[in-house]
Design a protein around this motif. Structure first.
Motif, PDB file in Angstrom:
ATOM      1  N   SER A 201       0.800  -1.230   0.000  1.00 39.34           N
ATOM      2  CA  SER A 201       0.000   0.000   0.000  1.00 39.34           C
ATOM      3  C   SER A 201       0.835   1.282   0.000  1.00 39.34           C
ATOM      4  CB  SER A 201      -0.971   0.028   1.192  1.00 39.34           C
ATOM      5  OG  SER A 201      -1.942  -0.976   1.060  1.00 39.34           O
ATOM      6  N   LEU A 215       1.042  11.353   6.160  1.00 41.06           N
ATOM      7  CA  LEU A 215       1.190  10.090   6.886  1.00 41.06           C
ATOM      8  C   LEU A 215       2.066  10.285   8.118  1.00 41.06           C
ATOM      9  CD1 LEU A 215       0.790   7.050   7.185  1.00 41.06           C
ATOM     10  CD2 LEU A 215       2.663   6.707   5.549  1.00 41.06           C
ATOM     11  N   ALA A 258      -7.706   5.397   1.979  1.00 43.47           N
ATOM     12  CA  ALA A 258      -6.998   4.609   2.997  1.00 43.47           C
ATOM     13  C   ALA A 258      -7.972   3.699   3.733  1.00 43.47           C
ATOM     14  CB  ALA A 258      -6.281   5.540   3.973  1.00 43.47           C
ATOM     15  N   LEU A 263      -6.701   0.543   5.874  1.00 45.16           N
ATOM     16  CA  LEU A 263      -5.590   1.123   6.619  1.00 45.16           C
ATOM     17  C   LEU A 263      -6.059   1.923   7.830  1.00 45.16           C
ATOM     18  CD1 LEU A 263      -3.472   2.382   3.582  1.00 45.16           C
ATOM     19  CD2 LEU A 263      -3.267   0.208   4.806  1.00 45.16           C
ATOM     20  N   VAL A 264      -7.235   2.538   7.720  1.00 47.45           N
ATOM     21  CA  VAL A 264      -7.792   3.322   8.820  1.00 47.45           C
ATOM     22  C   VAL A 264      -9.283   3.041   8.917  1.00 47.45           C
ATOM     23  CG1 VAL A 264      -6.090   5.183   8.545  1.00 47.45           C
ATOM     24  CG2 VAL A 264      -8.312   5.351   7.392  1.00 47.45           C
ATOM     25  N   ILE A 276      -6.375   4.248  13.638  1.00 53.15           N
ATOM     26  CA  ILE A 276      -5.242   3.769  12.850  1.00 53.15           C
ATOM     27  C   ILE A 276      -5.141   2.262  12.996  1.00 53.15           C
ATOM     28  CG2 ILE A 276      -2.730   3.859  12.568  1.00 53.15           C
ATOM     29  CD1 ILE A 276      -2.848   6.736  13.647  1.00 53.15           C
ATOM     30  N   LEU A 280      -1.723   0.173   8.470  1.00 55.16           N
ATOM     31  CA  LEU A 280      -1.147   1.499   8.234  1.00 55.16           C
ATOM     32  C   LEU A 280       0.205   1.619   8.924  1.00 55.16           C
ATOM     33  CD1 LEU A 280      -1.564   4.226   6.878  1.00 55.16           C
ATOM     34  CD2 LEU A 280      -2.501   5.088   9.024  1.00 55.16           C
TER      35      LEU A 280
END
Length: 320
Positions: A201, A215, A258, A263-264, A276, A280
Motif C-alpha cells: 500500500s 502520513l 486509505a 488502513l484506517v 489507525i 497502516l
C-alpha cells in the motif's frame, strides 16, 4: 499526471552492482531495518523530524509533494554532481528520461515541475557549453540546503539504529562529501518504482500530493494527550490542510481511499476521530525503512564502503 509504475527495463548505471542486485538489497534492507529493536523509536523520530521541517512551509510541501517531484529534485542534484563522470549535467531531456523511464510522470509534468523550481529559486538554467542548443538545470544553494536537511531526517533515524556509523555527521560534513553523496543517489533513484510497487500500500501515499508528510503527521499524533486511545487520533482535515497547504477535500479523499484499503477506520466526519489500523503501521514503517535504506546505500557508495554494499563484481577498476 502520474502513470503506472514500472518494475523493469531500467538501464544499468553501475559496473559493479546491477539494478536487480540493488533492488533486492534495498528490499531486503527494509526488512532488516524493521527487525531492529530500536526501529519503532527511529520511525517516530523520523515522523517528528518530517513534521518539524514541513509544517507551515507550503512551498516546501509543494516541491516535495509526491514521489515524482522528489525524484525530479534528486535527479537534478545527482546529474549535476556526476559531471566529472562523463556526464555534462542535468538537462530537461535527461531528467525526463528518468521520470518517464520509471513511469512516474509525463515529460510535460516533468518540464512544468522544473519551471516551478526555477520560479521559486531552487534551480537556474545556464547555457550548456558543450551543446549550445541545450540549457543545464543547476541546483541553487537553497535547493542543496533544503534537500540536505530532508536527507538528514533519514540519516538521523539511521543513527538511532546504528549509532557507531555517524551517518548524519557525514552529510553535515564537507561539501565535497555531500556532492559525492548526491552523485551516488542517481543509482538508488532508479529503484524507486520497484520499492514502491512491492511494499504494501505504499503507492497510495507516495503518489498522493503531500501523502508522505500527511502520513508522518498522522503517525506522530499517536499516543499524544489529545488522543482518545493509543491508536485513535483527532486529525481534523481543515486544520491539517492549513498546516500543509492542501485542501480539506484532498485529505478527505486520501483518508477515504486509505479506509477502502483497510488502513484506517473513519469514526467521525472531518477527521475528528480516525482509528489507525495495524496495516497502516506497516505502510508507515515500510516508508521510513525505504528512506533509510536508500540513504544508507548512497552514503556507503559515496564513502566507498564496498564491504557494506552488494557488489556483483570486483570494484578494482571502479570509483564513484
Amino acid at each position: 499526471m502520474g502513470i503506472a509504475f514500472m518494475n523493469d527495463g531500467v538501464p544499468e548505471t553501475l559496473p559493479c552492482i546491477s539494478h536487480e542486485t540493488r533492488s533486492k538489497w534495498l528490499l531486503q534492507r527494509v526488512a532488516i531495518l524493521r527487525r531492529n529493536p530500536n526501529f519503532g523509536t527511529a520511525a517516530t523520530d523520523y515522523a517528528n523530524g518530517a513534521v518539524r521541517i514541513f509544517e507551515g512551509r507550503y512551498m516546501a510541501n509543494k516541491v516535495m509533494a509526491n514521489v515524482a517531484r522528489q525524484v525530479i529534485c534528486m535527479s537534478i542534484l545527482a546529474l549535476h554532481f556526476t559531471r566529472s563522470n562523463g556526464n555534462h549535467g542535468a538537462t530537461i531531456s535527461s531528467i525526463q528520461n528518468i521520470t518517464s523511464g520509471l513511469k512516474l510522470c509525463s515529460k510535460n509534468t516533468t518540464a512544468a515541475t522544473i519551471d516551478l523550481l526555477e520560479n521559486i529559486g531552487l534551480v537556474t538554467r545556464v547555457l550548456d557549453e558543450s551543446d549550445h542548443r541545450n540549457h543545464l538545470i543547476q541546483p541553487t544553494n537553497k535547493m542543496i540546503f533544503g534537500i540536505r536537511r530532508i536527507t538528514g531526517i533519514a540519516l538521523s533515524a539511521a543513527d538511532k539504529l546504528f549509532p557507531s556509523r555517524h551517518y548524519k555527521q557525514l552529510i553535515e560534513g564537507s561539501d565535497d562529501f555531500v556532492e559525492r553523496y548526491f552523485a551516488s543517489s542517481l543509482h538508488s533513484l532508479l529503484n524507486i518504482s520497484t520499492m514502491i510497487s512491492k511494499l504494501h500500500s505504499s503507492k497510495l501515499f507516495a503518489i498522493s500530493d503531500g501523502g508522505g508528510i500527511l502520513l508522518c503527521k498522522l503517525m506522530s499524533m499517536k499516543g499524544q494527550p489529545s488522543t482518545v486511545t493509543e491508536n485513535t487520533v483527532c486529525f481534523p482535515y481543515d486544520d491539517i490542510g492549513h498546516l500543509y497547504g492542501v485542501s480539506r477535500t484532498h485529505i478527505r479523499r486520501l483518508m477515504k481511499r486509505a479506509e477502502a484499503e483497510g488502513l484506517v477506520r473513519l469514526l467521525e466526519d472531518g477527521g475528528r476521530r480516525i482509528d489507525i489500523l495495524p496495516p497502516l503501521n506497516d505502510v508507515f514503517e515500510n516508508m521510513v525503512a525505504a528512506h533509510i535504506a536508500r540513504a544508507q546505500f548512497d552514503i556507503h557508495l559515496a564513502n566507498k564502503d564496498y564491504d557494506l554494499l552488494p557488489i556483483d563484481r570486483t570494484p578494482d577498476y571502479y570509483a564513484v
